[in-house]
Design a protein around this motif. Structure first.
Motif, PDB file in Angstrom:
ATOM      1  N   VAL A  35       0.845  -1.201   0.000  1.00 44.14           N
ATOM      2  CA  VAL A  35       0.000   0.000   0.000  1.00 44.14           C
ATOM      3  C   VAL A  35       0.879   1.251   0.000  1.00 44.14           C
ATOM      4  N   LEU A  36       1.931   1.255   0.800  1.00 40.41           N
ATOM      5  CA  LEU A  36       2.860   2.395   0.804  1.00 40.41           C
ATOM      6  C   LEU A  36       3.505   2.578  -0.568  1.00 40.41           C
ATOM      7  N   SER A  37       3.854   1.488  -1.241  1.00 37.92           N
ATOM      8  CA  SER A  37       4.426   1.572  -2.593  1.00 37.92           C
ATOM      9  C   SER A  37       3.409   2.141  -3.573  1.00 37.92           C
ATOM     10  N   ALA A  38       2.153   1.737  -3.448  1.00 38.40           N
ATOM     11  CA  ALA A  38       1.100   2.263  -4.332  1.00 38.40           C
ATOM     12  C   ALA A  38       0.927   3.759  -4.110  1.00 38.40           C
ATOM     13  N   LEU A  39       1.007   4.193  -2.867  1.00 37.61           N
ATOM     14  CA  LEU A  39       0.936   5.631  -2.589  1.00 37.61           C
ATOM     15  C   LEU A  39       2.099   6.362  -3.244  1.00 37.61           C
ATOM     16  N   GLU A  40       3.281   5.828  -3.096  1.00 37.38           N
ATOM     17  CA  GLU A  40       4.476   6.450  -3.675  1.00 37.38           C
ATOM     18  C   GLU A  40       4.350   6.586  -5.192  1.00 37.38           C
ATOM     19  N   ARG A  41       3.732   5.596  -5.838  1.00 38.04           N
ATOM     20  CA  ARG A  41       3.567   5.649  -7.298  1.00 38.04           C
ATOM     21  C   ARG A  41       2.672   6.805  -7.737  1.00 38.04           C
ATOM     22  N   LEU A  42       1.886   7.344  -6.820  1.00 32.07           N
ATOM     23  CA  LEU A  42       1.053   8.495  -7.170  1.00 32.07           C
ATOM     24  C   LEU A  42       1.892   9.727  -7.494  1.00 32.07           C
ATOM     25  N   ASN A  43       3.170   9.708  -7.151  1.00 30.95           N
ATOM     26  CA  ASN A  43       4.067  10.789  -7.567  1.00 30.95           C
ATOM     27  C   ASN A  43       4.239  10.813  -9.078  1.00 30.95           C
ATOM     28  N   ASP A  44       4.028   9.661  -9.713  1.00 35.76           N
ATOM     29  CA  ASP A  44       4.209   9.545 -11.165  1.00 35.76           C
ATOM     30  C   ASP A  44       2.886   9.557 -11.916  1.00 35.76           C
ATOM     31  N   HIS A  56      -1.448  15.257  -2.754  1.00 35.55           N
ATOM     32  CA  HIS A  56      -2.885  15.394  -2.543  1.00 35.55           C
ATOM     33  C   HIS A  56      -3.374  14.400  -1.484  1.00 35.55           C
ATOM     34  N   SER A  57      -2.929  13.158  -1.585  1.00 34.07           N
ATOM     35  CA  SER A  57      -3.332  12.126  -0.628  1.00 34.07           C
ATOM     36  C   SER A  57      -2.819  12.450   0.769  1.00 34.07           C
ATOM     37  N   LEU A  58      -1.576  12.896   0.860  1.00 35.05           N
ATOM     38  CA  LEU A  58      -1.022  13.293   2.163  1.00 35.05           C
ATOM     39  C   LEU A  58      -1.784  14.481   2.741  1.00 35.05           C
ATOM     40  N   GLN A  59      -2.162  15.434   1.887  1.00 39.80           N
ATOM     41  CA  GLN A  59      -2.922  16.601   2.373  1.00 39.80           C
ATOM     42  C   GLN A  59      -4.287  16.194   2.893  1.00 39.80           C
ATOM     43  N   ALA A  60      -4.977  15.317   2.176  1.00 36.16           N
ATOM     44  CA  ALA A  60      -6.298  14.867   2.632  1.00 36.16           C
ATOM     45  C   ALA A  60      -6.173  14.199   3.997  1.00 36.16           C
ATOM     46  N   ALA A  61      -5.171  13.342   4.142  1.00 38.58           N
ATOM     47  CA  ALA A  61      -4.961  12.659   5.423  1.00 38.58           C
ATOM     48  C   ALA A  61      -4.529  13.635   6.516  1.00 38.58           C
ATOM     49  N   THR A  62      -3.699  14.607   6.169  1.00 39.88           N
ATOM     50  CA  THR A  62      -3.260  15.612   7.148  1.00 39.88           C
ATOM     51  C   THR A  62      -4.454  16.392   7.672  1.00 39.88           C
ATOM     52  N   ARG A  63      -5.307  16.818   6.779  1.00 35.56           N
ATOM     53  CA  ARG A  63      -6.500  17.575   7.188  1.00 35.56           C
ATOM     54  C   ARG A  63      -7.406  16.728   8.085  1.00 35.56           C
ATOM     55  N   ALA A  64      -7.601  15.469   7.710  1.00 34.86           N
ATOM     56  CA  ALA A  64      -8.448  14.577   8.512  1.00 34.86           C
ATOM     57  C   ALA A  64      -7.837  14.340   9.897  1.00 34.86           C
ATOM     58  N   TYR A 152     -11.866  17.403   2.775  1.00 38.69           N
ATOM     59  CA  TYR A 152     -10.574  16.721   2.652  1.00 38.69           C
ATOM     60  C   TYR A 152     -10.132  16.418   1.223  1.00 38.69           C
ATOM     61  N   ASP A 153     -11.052  16.192   0.320  1.00 36.51           N
ATOM     62  CA  ASP A 153     -10.641  15.798  -1.028  1.00 36.51           C
ATOM     63  C   ASP A 153     -10.497  17.002  -1.947  1.00 36.51           C
ATOM     64  N   GLN A 154     -11.563  17.731  -2.217  1.00 36.13           N
ATOM     65  CA  GLN A 154     -11.507  18.822  -3.188  1.00 36.13           C
ATOM     66  C   GLN A 154     -10.617  19.971  -2.726  1.00 36.13           C
ATOM     67  N   SER A 155     -10.334  20.051  -1.449  1.00 34.04           N
ATOM     68  CA  SER A 155      -9.539  21.165  -0.924  1.00 34.04           C
ATOM     69  C   SER A 155      -8.061  20.813  -0.731  1.00 34.04           C
ATOM     70  N   SER A 156      -7.633  19.661  -1.181  1.00 32.54           N
ATOM     71  CA  SER A 156      -6.269  19.202  -0.903  1.00 32.54           C
ATOM     72  C   SER A 156      -5.373  19.198  -2.137  1.00 32.54           C
ATOM     73  N   PHE A 157      -5.333  20.335  -2.800  1.00 29.26           N
ATOM     74  CA  PHE A 157      -4.461  20.521  -3.971  1.00 29.26           C
ATOM     75  C   PHE A 157      -3.619  21.777  -3.806  1.00 29.26           C
ATOM     76  N   ASP A 158      -3.255  22.104  -2.579  1.00 29.82           N
ATOM     77  CA  ASP A 158      -2.641  23.378  -2.219  1.00 29.82           C
ATOM     78  C   ASP A 158      -1.140  23.222  -1.970  1.00 29.82           C
ATOM     79  N   PRO A 159      -0.301  23.738  -2.873  1.00 29.42           N
ATOM     80  CA  PRO A 159       1.146  23.605  -2.678  1.00 29.42           C
ATOM     81  C   PRO A 159       1.660  24.364  -1.444  1.00 29.42           C
TER      82      PRO A 159
END
Length: 188
Positions: A35-44, A56-64, A152-159
């Motif tokens: 699962v951690l590897s699948a998350l990492e692949r989201l960088n690509d 984006h995934s880290l931001q959603a989880a951070t907010r939650a 958590y989802d639509q608002s988590s695209f903030d650099p």
């Protein structure tokens, strides 16, 4: 034993099945790593956003997490898009199936339907129905899913957001994926 003796399941022996069960247990114990590897692949993943799908995934989880959500919810927020690579048209369904043995049913429903709920925020700009989610208005998990998408989802695209690193979530992810608490009978 390197391999079972059978070529048809019905011809297996108790020793064959004990051997396979031990291999499966080892394989399942490594699920958090996959699962951690699948998350990492989201960088690509495909680009265009101001942050990667991983961020984006880290931001959603951070907010939650910062909102005090429980571990199952936070991990669900973290992995909600990992199906994008293999199931770009049905990623919510794929992730919901993966989560089903590990998190509450309402969280699986939320992930399964979050893609349709997202049209509420941009459908009017893309020619899609922004009220697509209304078909589930009477469902008991409608409000949970609408809130997840809003907060958590639509608002988590903030650099510029102070996003926590994966290391802060890894212990939670490992705990959630270490025990199939919601496994249906017959799947053990």
């Amino acid at each position: 034993m390197d391999a079972v003796s059978f070529t048809r399941m019905q011809d297996g022996t108790a020793d064959d099945w004990a051997f396979l069960e031990s291999l499966e247990a080892e394989f399942c114990a490594r699920l958090p790593d996959r699962v951690l590897s699948a998350l990492e692949r989201l960088n690509d993943s495909f680009g265009g956003y101001q942050v990667t799908r991983y961020t984006h995934s880290l931001q959603a989880a951070t907010r939650a997490l910062r909102d005090g959500r429980d571990e199952e919810y936070v991990v669900t927020a973290l992995v909600h898009d990992i199906g994008d690579d293999l199931a770009p048209y049905t990623h919510g369904e794929m992730v919901a199936s993966m989560l089903k043995p590990f998190v509450r049913e309402e969280l699986c429903w939320m992930v399964k339907h979050h893609g349709a709920f997202q049209f509420y925020f941009f459908g009017h700009l893309t020619g899609d129905d922004p009220n697509l989610r209304d078909r589930w208005r009477a469902h008991p998990h409608f409000d949970l899913t609408a809130e997840f998408c809003e907060r958590y989802d639509q608002s988590s695209f903030d650099p510029g957001y102070d996003t926590l690193p994966i290391g802060d979530f890894e212990p939670l992810l490992r705990r959630v994926f270490s025990a199939a608490r919601y496994l249906e009978p017959g799947y053990a």
